[in-house]
Design an enzyme around this catalytic site. Structure first.
Site, mmCIF file in Angstrom:
data_model
loop_
_atom_site.group_PDB
_atom_site.id
_atom_site.type_symbol
_atom_site.label_atom_id
_atom_site.label_comp_id
_atom_site.label_asym_id
_atom_site.label_seq_id
_atom_site.Cartn_x
_atom_site.Cartn_y
_atom_site.Cartn_z
ATOM 1 N N ILE A 299 -2.462 -37.529 40.854
ATOM 2 C CA ILE A 299 -2.107 -36.866 39.601
ATOM 3 C C ILE A 299 -1.172 -37.799 38.840
ATOM 4 O O ILE A 299 -0.513 -38.653 39.431
ATOM 5 C CB ILE A 299 -1.460 -35.487 39.827
ATOM 6 C CG1 ILE A 299 -0.243 -35.577 40.750
ATOM 7 C CG2 ILE A 299 -2.468 -34.505 40.384
ATOM 8 C CD1 ILE A 299 0.432 -34.244 41.000
ATOM 9 N N ASP A 300 -1.130 -37.639 37.533
ATOM 10 C CA ASP A 300 -0.367 -38.558 36.692
ATOM 11 C C ASP A 300 1.123 -38.526 37.021
ATOM 12 O O ASP A 300 1.648 -37.527 37.521
ATOM 13 C CB ASP A 300 -0.560 -38.203 35.218
ATOM 14 C CG ASP A 300 -2.004 -38.308 34.771
ATOM 15 O OD1 ASP A 300 -2.743 -39.101 35.381
ATOM 16 O OD2 ASP A 300 -2.388 -37.599 33.829
ATOM 17 N N LYS A 301 1.793 -39.600 36.685
ATOM 18 C CA LYS A 301 3.228 -39.730 36.945
ATOM 19 C C LYS A 301 4.010 -38.536 36.406
ATOM 20 O O LYS A 301 4.862 -37.971 37.102
ATOM 21 C CB LYS A 301 3.756 -41.024 36.319
ATOM 22 C CG LYS A 301 5.261 -41.207 36.440
ATOM 23 C CD LYS A 301 5.724 -42.473 35.726
ATOM 24 C CE LYS A 301 7.238 -42.597 35.783
ATOM 25 N NZ LYS A 301 7.724 -43.802 35.061
#
Length: 305
Positions: A136-138
């Site tokens: 998942i994105d930062k």
């Protein structure tokens, strides 16, 4: 390095499918790297493409590289382990933490934290991403599952590929959505105007991306709380699809509006629920992670207005 010979007992349309089914611990993406490295022979001749067909009786000779030690260092970084056994771990990743090394991030990643906290991680995804099955994105918070051995990794990867692993997100969107629910089906690829971004593109330029959405609550100030169920897993999929609806995720620094009413460090997007089948026991498992405090504070503020 070691060499392994495999004889095809049936015909296959593609050599990478044949090898991924016959090489323990190798996914199709890992097999592709063997082809790219010129490490595959079929009937004694170099196989240059993973797409070459394999006939019954053909013999593949594969040179398998030696295992490489993790190049990430264990770090004692706070991260919530929601569940752990001998095969998998489910983690509630905080906003602001990168999943694995890359693009100048060599410390402070989820992988660094996992190497410190867990006794083992799968090696299928290489030395930079040990144990990482999906990401998942930062600046997105929430759940992801980690594989502690290669057998678990293969099982979980197959579940994601076959869409039997269910991932549900919560997001606050700008504006008031017209429909209460629906399905977004587009193709997503690199933005031709900005290669750092992803975008909805023509079919020949991207991969199909499907997202279901359901409105959970509408706020008077012009915001909508939505649930998103991923049917595919493209890079930035929910964020791109929210923008495609003309209702980007609140706080999104890449796809959102420039002026924000809230003091946020990233998008209000949370991986809330994860459903999977345990790779060893076959048990259906469901995990949920509550919204982080900064998300609930915004909702509370909107409720009070």
């Amino acid at each position: 390095m070691k060499t392994k010979k495999i004889t095809a007992r049936e015909s296959f349309a593609r050599a990478d499918i044949f090898l991924s089914e016959n090489l323990e611990g190798y996914t199709r993406s890992a097999v592709k790297k063997l082809f790219d490295g010129g490490l595959v022979l079929i009937n004694g001749k170099p196989a240059k493409k993973p797409s070459v067909p394999v006939n019954e009786g053909d013999e593949a000779e594969v040179t398998l590289p030696d295992a490489v030690k993790y190049c990430a260092k264990p770090e004692d970084i706070p991260v919530e382990i929601v569940y752990e056994d001998g095969d998998i771990a489910v983690v509630n990743k905080p906003q602001g933490m990168t999943v694995h090394m890359g693009n100048g991030n060599f410390e402070g990643t989820l992988v660094n934290a996992l190497l410190y906290k867990l006794d083992s991680l799968s090696g299928i995804n290489g030395v930079i991403r040990p144990g990482i099955v999906h990401r998942i994105d930062k600046d997105t918070s929430g759940l992801l599952v980690v594989a502690k051995n290669d057998a678990a990794h293969l099982s979980l990867s197959k579940q994601i590929e076959e869409k039997t692993c269910k991932r549900t997100y919560l997001a606050l969107l700008e504006g008031n959505l017209k429909d209460d629910s629906g399905t977004i089906t587009t193709y997503i690829g690199r933005d031709p105007k900005d290669r750092v971004k992803m975008a909805v593109v023509p079919p020949e330029k991207g991969k199909i991306a499907i997202t279901d959405f359901t409105v959970l609550k509408r706020f008077k100030e012009g915001y909508t709380l939505c649930r998103f169920d991923l049917k595919t897993g493209r890079t930035h999929q929910i964020r791109v699809h929210a923008k495609y609806l003309a209702h980007p995720v609140v706080g999104d620094p890449v796809y959102g509006v420039k002026k924000q009413k809230f003091n946020l460090n990233g998008q209000l997007l949370h991986a809330w629920r994860l459903r999977l089948v345990h790779p060893k026991t076959g048990e259906e498992m469901t995990f949920e992670a509550p919204m982080p405090d900064y998300f609930t504070k915004v909702l509370k503020k909107l409720n009070e207005i």
